[in-house]
Design a protein around this motif. Structure first.
Motif, mmCIF file in Angstrom:
data_model
loop_
_atom_site.group_PDB
_atom_site.id
_atom_site.type_symbol
_atom_site.label_atom_id
_atom_site.label_comp_id
_atom_site.label_asym_id
_atom_site.label_seq_id
_atom_site.Cartn_x
_atom_site.Cartn_y
_atom_site.Cartn_z
ATOM 1 N N ASP A 34 5.770 -5.438 4.084
ATOM 2 C CA ASP A 34 6.206 -5.656 2.698
ATOM 3 C C ASP A 34 7.639 -6.185 2.664
ATOM 4 O OD1 ASP A 34 3.776 -4.807 1.754
ATOM 5 O OD2 ASP A 34 4.453 -2.780 1.243
ATOM 6 N N GLU A 84 7.662 -9.814 3.706
ATOM 7 C CA GLU A 84 7.190 -10.663 2.609
ATOM 8 C C GLU A 84 8.280 -10.842 1.562
ATOM 9 O OE1 GLU A 84 3.638 -10.842 -0.757
ATOM 10 O OE2 GLU A 84 3.621 -9.272 0.761
ATOM 11 N N ARG A 105 7.123 -15.933 7.122
ATOM 12 C CA ARG A 105 5.822 -16.580 7.091
ATOM 13 C C ARG A 105 4.940 -16.052 8.211
ATOM 14 N NH1 ARG A 105 9.907 -19.550 6.906
ATOM 15 N NH2 ARG A 105 9.755 -20.439 9.009
ATOM 16 N N LYS A 106 3.734 -15.639 7.853
ATOM 17 C CA LYS A 106 2.787 -15.120 8.848
ATOM 18 C C LYS A 106 2.146 -16.274 9.593
ATOM 19 C CE LYS A 106 -1.062 -11.895 9.417
ATOM 20 N NZ LYS A 106 -2.021 -10.989 8.737
#
Length: 768
Positions: A76, A79, A84-85
């Motif tokens: 969290d 984010e 960026r995943k």
């Protein structure tokens, strides 16, 4: 004829002389004008060119080995920070997570105590705790790592311009390359103006019958934006050209390009203009400029031609078309490969919402930050120079507090005429850092801040100060000391008679001190306060950190004292911190735009109350949440130990609750701005806000060190005398044992034989 020739020659001589003089005068005037323009440029260009809003950062998340935190809580945070995943993290701001393992490219960041470089970090979890942390960049295990703090907002000044300053070495190399290629490909060759470009543009515009091409250099555009108006005239263009030449002569191409990158207008955000690539990167892509990729750079450069016409949120097709044109220019200039070019053409815009940069967020907290900044930075110009302000704000605590207050008051408002308002303050017990401030039921309201400015009577929240004053005199008072609970009438300083009553209108003849605290009984508290002395109680309130005017009248012992929620939270911070006072604060450090430390919060504490006495008081406040006026809290959280105190003022004008777990202390006020009766007590009005706040998180159970000299003692509930363990009608509570007399009788009333301590020892023990 000769005369005419002589006269003509003479006239020509006069004319030539006059013309020469005019030329000289014009040259002098021009030189003077150039000197004037140079001084004007130097003053602005070499100093602070812009008013740059102060950047406000929240607290950084520090991850330690063995820390009790879930992977989701860390994800969290990532984010929130705009990470960026990806499948395989390679660049700054990227991460991957699977099966309790997190790999993250932690961004470089200049913290208040120094810079930290880009680092590749691996974190493994086991049973909701961090098992280990590996710094892959240095190839070693580490005990802790901190993520960069979240940029909460910017304190925008009176000007309607907003920007974040960048330097050429803090942006991708492709950005200045693309910028000069598209806007001024001869930038490094001309001297501020490019006559051939102007001529080329003039011909193109004449052929088209309208303006289709501009001939201004980047330097001229910078001059126009920094110094001139939008007026279209030859005089303004001439002035622009002269100033461009001066700037080019005085400053390097790097300085000029850097200034342009910070000045160029790229968007309109409400009533504020978004200037520069630093802010635009956050506004459109929610990340720092150094993480922009090639299509994103091309998108931002595309917008320069017309920020409104090429607004990517309103006209994505237009922007994509122009972006792709710029990508083609990059390909033709061999700045990108054919493969990359084909890939970039299909790249989506992938815009952020822009909400992360919305100013005006959490106005109550930001007001406290502004107040502290006014003291920290006396020079107002410093506050508009792009300073970085590091705060103690916990954005999750802030959002939870806002939600808890708003939703709870919404539920309580039903069938009530008086409009309910409220405020809430959450602070860290050990550091004094303010984690959250909510100043109104409408958390986004930026007007009157009830948390900081509303002074209301605090009712029973004052009582712990009365009981602490007593417990600090252990030879006279302990938790079992009997207090009278009989009708009394007292005379105030103004001669008026006052007869306090308990909330249930009943009298109990006598109660143990802890019962008076746990059940919030008025009469025993008044009797205790009067026997101690009102001046002593007032001194205790001040020792606990409250600087306020206290009228020393009997009603003071029941809360006829006005405080703000922030002041009240300070009092309970000292109580919850074992008597150790730490000033509440929101700002921890301030750095300049160039990362020089301007100010740092000095760590300070003062032991204001006896630790053992405070422990006994906190034991009583824990009992309040289990058996007393806040027992609902214990029912909702049966497995979590918390402590606190409810407060209700006369005629139900104000409802209060201050409570704490292991880490944080929270203060809630509920009332009405017109001071109308709200028909709510601390237990029914303010406590529900605290409970709903705790429901939104995972409160940590209280654990306090047992001070030296304390132990469990046994007392007769009626007389307060020390008794042996196990007697009926006895009260077992913590006590300072050194000052307690031994029990005088057993459970049957027979005298207890007092043995000399030495007689109980063997000859071996006595000898040694």
């Amino acid at each position: 004829m000769a005369k005419k020739q002589t006269k003509a020659k003479k006239n020509r001589g006069l004319f030539s002389g006059l013309f020469l003089k005019l030329v000289i005068v014009a040259a002098i005037v021009m030189a003077g004008y150039v000197i004037y323009l140079d001084a004007q440029i130097k003053h602005t260009f070499s100093g602070n060119k812009w008013e740059v809003p102060a950047q406000i950062f929240a607290r950084p998340l520090i991850l330690n080995e063995r820390l009790e935190i879930t992977p989701q809580e860390v994800l969290d945070e990532l984010e929130l920070l705009g990470y960026r995943k990806v499948t395989t993290p390679k660049s700054s701001g990227e991460y991957a997570y699977w099966n309790g393992k997190l790999i993250v490219m932690r961004r470089a960041f200049h913290f208040a105590n120094g810079p930290e470089p880009l680092r590749k970090i691996t974190i493994n979890w086991a049973n909701k705790r961090i098992a280990n942390i590996t710094d892959n960049t240095a190839a070693r295990q580490i005990n802790s790592i901190r993520l960069e703090p979240w940029l909460v907002t910017r304190l925008v000044s009176g000007s309607r311009e907003d920007r974040m300053l960048v330097t050429l070495d803090s942006v991708p190399e492709m950005l200045p390359k693309t910028l000069t290629l598209v806007e001024d490909r001869d930038f490094y060759d001309h001297h501020g103006v490019a006559p051939l470009s102007i001529l080329r543009a003039l011909v193109a515009n004449l052929k088209a019958g309208r303006t289709v091409q501009g001939g201004s250099t980047l330097t001229q555009q910078l001059v126009k934006n920094l110094y001139l108006t939008r007026e279209q005239s030859l005089i303004r263009k001439a002035k622009e050209a002269v100033m461009a030449v001066i700037i080019d002569a005085r400053y390097s191409k790097t300085e000029i390009l850097q200034a342009y990158m910070n000045e160029v207008f790229l968007a309109q955000d409400g009533n504020k203009a978004v200037h520069g690539f630093g802010l635009a990167s956050y506004y459109f892509f929610d990340r720092p400029a150094n993480e922009l990729n090639v299509p994103e750079i091309a998108t931002l450069v595309a917008m320069i031609k017309g920020p409104s016409y090429y607004n990517p949120r309103r006209f994505p097709e237009r922007v994509i078309e122009r972006r792709n044109l710029i990508l083609r220019l990059l390909f033709e200039s061999n700045e990108i490969t054919a493969k990359a070019y084909e890939k970039y053409l299909d790249a989506p815009l992938d815009l952020a919402s822009g909400a992360s940069l919305a100013s005006g967020k959490h106005p109550a907290y930001m007001q406290k930050v502004r107040l502290e900044l006014n003291d920290i930075l006396a020079d107002p110009s410093l506050r508009d120079s792009g300073v970085k302000v590091f705060t103690t704000l916990d954005i999750y605590a802030q959002r939870r507090a806002e939600k808890a207050l708003t939703s709870t008051l919404g539920s309580l408002q039903k069938n009530r005429k008086a409009k309910l308002e409220g405020a809430m303050v959450v602070s860290d017990i050990s550091s004094g850092g303010i984690r959250a401030i909510v100043g109104a039921r409408d958390a986004g309201f930026s007007g009157f801040n009830r948390a900081i400015d509303a002074r209301r009577q605090i009712g029973s929240l004052i009582k712990p100060a009365v009981y602490l004053t007593a417990l600090e005199d252990p030879t006279q008072y302990n938790l079992a000391t009997p207090l009278e609970d009989k009708p009394i009438t007292l005379k105030s300083n103004d001669g008026k008679m006052w007869s306090p009553r308990n909330y249930d209108k009943a009298f109990r003849d006598s109660v143990p001190l802890i019962t008076g605290l746990v059940e919030s009984l008025n009469v025993p508290t008044v009797n205790l306060g009067m026997s101690l002395g009102l001046d002593k109680v007032a001194r205790t309130v001040r020792r606990l950190g409250v600087e306020t005017q206290i009228k020393e009248v009997p009603a003071m012992t029941l809360g006829a004292v006005t405080m703000t929620p922030l002041q009240t939270n300070q009092m309970y911070q000292t109580i919850s911190n074992n008597g150790r006072y730490v000033p509440l604060h929101s700002v921890t450090a301030v750095m300049s735009a160039s990362n020089n430390l301007l100010w740092k919060h000095a760590e300070f504490y003062s032991q204001r109350a006896d630790e053992a006495a405070t422990y006994l008081l906190n034991y009583g406040l824990y009992k309040v949440t289990r058996e007393g006026t806040a027992k609902r809290l214990g029912k909702v959280f049966p497995n979590v130990n918390m402590a606190g105190k409810t407060g209700t003022t006369d005629d139900y004008h104000d409802a209060w609750f201050s409570g704490f777990d292991r880490n944080n202390v929270s203060t809630v006020w509920v009332g009405n701005d017109d001071n109308e009766n709200i028909n709510l007590t601390g237990a029914s009005g303010a406590l529900p806000v605290f409970i709903n706040y705790q429901r939104l998180q995972s409160p940590k159970s209280l654990s306090r060190r047992f001070p030296d000299g304390l132990g469990i003692a046994h007392f007769d509930q009626n007389t307060g005398e020390v008794v042996i363990p196990g007697c009926p009608n006895s009260l077992s509570v913590p006590a300072i044992q050194d000052v307690l007399p031994p029990p005088q009788s057993d459970c049957a009333g027979k005298a207890v034989e007092q043995n000399d301590a030495d007689d109980e020892k063997s000859w071996w023990e006595r000898w040694f």
